[in-house]
Scaffold this active site. Sequence first.
Site, short mmCIF file in Angstrom:
data_model
loop_
_atom_site.label_atom_id
_atom_site.label_comp_id
_atom_site.label_asym_id
_atom_site.label_seq_id
_atom_site.Cartn_x
_atom_site.Cartn_y
_atom_site.Cartn_z
N ASP A 74 0.83 -1.20 0.00
CA ASP A 74 0.00 0.00 0.00
C ASP A 74 0.86 1.25 0.00
O ASP A 74 0.57 2.22 -0.67
CB ASP A 74 -0.95 -0.01 1.21
N ARG B 102 5.08 4.07 6.32
CA ARG B 102 4.59 3.94 7.70
C ARG B 102 4.64 2.48 8.17
O ARG B 102 5.15 1.61 7.47
CB ARG B 102 3.18 4.52 7.81
N ASP B 103 4.11 2.25 9.35
CA ASP B 103 4.17 0.91 9.94
C ASP B 103 3.11 0.00 9.30
O ASP B 103 2.25 -0.53 9.98
CB ASP B 103 3.97 1.00 11.46
N GLU B 104 3.19 -0.15 8.00
CA GLU B 104 2.20 -0.95 7.29
C GLU B 104 2.94 -1.69 6.17
O GLU B 104 3.36 -2.81 6.35
CB GLU B 104 1.08 -0.05 6.77
N ASP C 132 -5.72 -2.37 -3.06
CA ASP C 132 -4.84 -1.47 -3.78
C ASP C 132 -4.27 -2.19 -5.00
O ASP C 132 -4.15 -1.62 -6.09
CB ASP C 132 -3.68 -1.02 -2.88
N TRP D 72 -11.37 -5.94 -2.38
CA TRP D 72 -10.03 -6.30 -1.88
C TRP D 72 -9.79 -7.77 -2.26
O TRP D 72 -8.92 -8.07 -3.08
CB TRP D 72 -9.94 -6.07 -0.36
N GLU E 80 -2.24 9.11 -0.94
CA GLU E 80 -3.30 8.24 -0.45
C GLU E 80 -4.64 8.98 -0.37
O GLU E 80 -5.68 8.44 -0.71
CB GLU E 80 -2.93 7.73 0.94
N HIS F 248 0.75 6.15 -2.24
CA HIS F 248 -0.18 5.03 -2.39
C HIS F 248 -0.53 4.98 -3.88
O HIS F 248 -1.00 5.98 -4.42
CB HIS F 248 -1.47 5.33 -1.62
C1 BGC Z 1 -4.08 0.81 3.68
C2 BGC Z 1 -4.87 0.81 2.40
C3 BGC Z 1 -5.77 -0.38 2.48
C4 BGC Z 1 -6.74 -0.07 3.57
C5 BGC Z 1 -7.85 -1.03 3.72
C6 BGC Z 1 -5.04 1.07 4.77
O1 BGC Z 1 -4.46 1.18 6.01
O2 BGC Z 1 -3.03 1.69 3.63
O3 BGC Z 1 -4.25 1.14 1.28
O4 BGC Z 1 -6.31 -0.81 1.30
O5 BGC Z 1 -6.08 0.15 4.78
O6 BGC Z 1 -8.86 -0.48 4.39
#
Ligand code: BGC
Length: 891
Positions: A459, A463-465, A472, A527, A735, A766
């Site tokens: 995504d 960040r912490d992801e 996406d 998704w 984003e 994003h």
């Molecule tokens: C992500 C998104 C993702 C979404 C889903 C976010 O935190 O960065 O790109 O698709 O959560 O709800």
Amino acid sequence: MSVRLHLVSNLADGVLAAGGEPLRLSWKVAAGPGASRQDAYEIHASRSPSFDDLLATTGVVEADRQILVTPPGEPLASREVRFYRARIRTAEGWSDWSEPLAVEAGLLRPSDWVGSAITLPHDAGAREQSPVILLRKTFSLPAEPVRARLHVTSYGVHRVRLNGKPVSENLLDPGWTSYRRRLLAITHDVTSLLRKGENVLAAMLGDGWYRGRLGGNPKGRCWYGDQLALLAQLEVELADGQTMTVPTDDTWRVGTGEVRRADLYDGCHVDLRHRQPGWDAPGFDDSTWQRPLLVHLDTATIEPQIASPVRPIQTFPLDLAQTKRPRPGLLRVDAGQNVAGFVRLTVEGTAGQTVTVRHAEVLEPDGSLHLRSLRTAKATDTYVLADDHPTVLEPVFTFHGFRYAEVETDATVHAVEVVAISSALTPRSEFSCSDPTVTRLHENVRWSQRDNFVAVPTDCPQRDERLGWTGDAQAFASTACTLFDSRAFWSSWLRDLALDQEPDGGVASVVPNYGRTGVKAYGRAGWADAATIVPWAVYESYADADLLRRQLPSMVAWVGYLEARRRRDDLLGGEEQYGDWLDPDAPSDRPSLAKVDADFLANAFFAHSAQLVARTAHVLGETDLAARHAALGDEVAAATWQKWADHIPTTQTGCAVAICFDIAPADQRQAVGDALARLVREGDGRIATGFLGTPLVLPALTATGHVDEAYLMLLRRETPSWLYQVEQGATTVWERWDAIRPDGTIHDGRMARADGRTGTMLSFNHYAYGAVMDWIYRTVAGIAPAAPGYAEARLEPRPVVGISWARAAVETPYGRLAVRWSVGGDASFEAEYDIPYGVRATFVPPATTGSSVLVDGEPSAAEPTTLSHGHHQVQVTRARLARPRGTSARH
Ligand code: BGC
């Protein structure tokens, strides 16, 4: 006759060993303009490049097929090297044979791995971020090496060195997969790094995705296991005919060195006082190092890597004289581009002096780093110097999403460069046009792809992801396929999507779904539909039917999951959805509360997924399966229309989905298109869609004849719009549409959370909204695949008032398909095309009733015209120009 073949295989760039996918061969043909089409082909396989000993042949195959052809002979065995050559027959006879293509297999059987996986005993890394593990093995070669291969994989990320030199530029091998089920092995040609006598094979082993942080909880580590492990096998052929194997085993030595911590999110801590000079080369005294601990690693899970590895892709050297110094000891670096990567420094100081590098995507209005959107990711690299020599500093086993960095140190900084990293995919296309903002948008989307294609499609990179969010991915898949050669990348990720699928067919919101416990959501509309949408997008772009065949069970299972959840009215409903995520009209702290009904979306995606299964089954000759899913898709679409017919025309996303997914019955389609055009006009081109609607809205407008409105949206410059962010200085895709407000303030990113606390969600990188690029290629440039892999191409540029020229090219599997067009003041349209051999191209002139059309100087009807391979020129007088602002607009 001058027909020349360039033979290629389906191995991705940077991948040496075959075996991760069935081997396929394609040829690009250079042929004079008069050359006729391919009538037949023949492929030879041999163990030698001279083809003296023919191993297998296809014989003469009467077919015009030119891409992804199954080679003759049995599949390659482990380590086997085979040569292929191909030739084709046209009306003029046979071409010469192509140059031989060598293909080599990796280790394909679990029993090929003779050693044991090894690690550091008593490693504290299970409990906390700990030193990177160093492993080394000294061995002696009794004769000169003539050929050597290193096969390697690991739990955790590794870098391997031979005699002090890296075996490759790869940074984060073996990438991120569903590790327990699928672990990738990488094969390196290391012949030139070995020598007769003493040699040292050495490796570094870090946490990476296996054991490092994933997700928002700083304590959330060890998702796949708490023990790292390296499994390597060096195989050497010597000049005297002997072979030697050096596997990882208990004769290795293990220790730690200067890298005290390395985490993907948090960064890297290097203390050079712990340096072990020469640890990776002969002559180092490793007597104080330990014997390794043997780790169980199931070799049945190992497969050769498919996709290109993560490597440095571009370096931005910085001019120190231009670099800001807000105060002594602080340097503010601006790479000029938002990247995924790291800062490389050359510094000179004294022992014990520290250097700290912090990263951010944007600056606060006061010029400081904007760190809030990193959430808990520390994104900080720190160094402690060991002496007063000039030293090059760069982190390992981490990367940051940033454009700006602050370097804090009392040492002297001699040089700074920013290194961008990515899964090193080959660029596949080019685009530019007279509007520099649109050209820059294209560049921004390319960068968002590079920055987010780091082993898996993420995504965001900062960040912490940084997770493989499926929504996406599906939104961006078609665009990704056009911008870079993404076939193998998607192929690899889709394997994991299927492997991580639940027994009931549920598809995770993130893939790989780390540990199955990370992100718990399954089956969300738009998704989880990545299971069907991504394979189809890849097929459309590359014609890879093997991939479809492999994914079919996963696709069917996903639709089966949906089928099982239908309620009494045959529709889905009442489940939690992300919906048209980040609709600009949703409350900004609750991005799922979009205007369009989430249950409508769930059913529309259900119908679409069922139709994609039907199309896939049709391609694969599974007639019954195709018929059943087509009927299911029709049924769900009809019920969806019946329930939401009144709601659909009220939102852009509703209309776009209803048109693109055939929810609107044929006789209502135009009315829905007209409603969409009205909404767009009323909003003056304002974007009113989130992640699910945005990829579809321009295609829906174009498909229903509203090209003017599509351009009204594309060319809008006020927020929310694509060009607004470009004009705000974005170098990647944001984003949120309004991540930076017109007054320059940064969106607070605030998010309401279920537990009542607030979170933050704001990223400047994003790619989902970059999905518009697919439309730009198809419509502005006018290059679209009309049959899978561009076997047929539709060339239908839609010139617009405000854009006087455009150029684009796509490297199709057949070769480069290129266009350049321009429009003169009197609406005279001129275009030049290069069409590769094997592509059947249809040019659709942008003509009005008063137009005359010339194709290669010859008058032609103002109708779709077939262009054969080679160079063509077309002219159209009084061309049809889109007029986003009505007839008064000036060109
Ligand atoms: C992500 C998104 C993702 C979404 C889903 C976010 O935190 O960065 O790109 O698709 O959560 O709800």
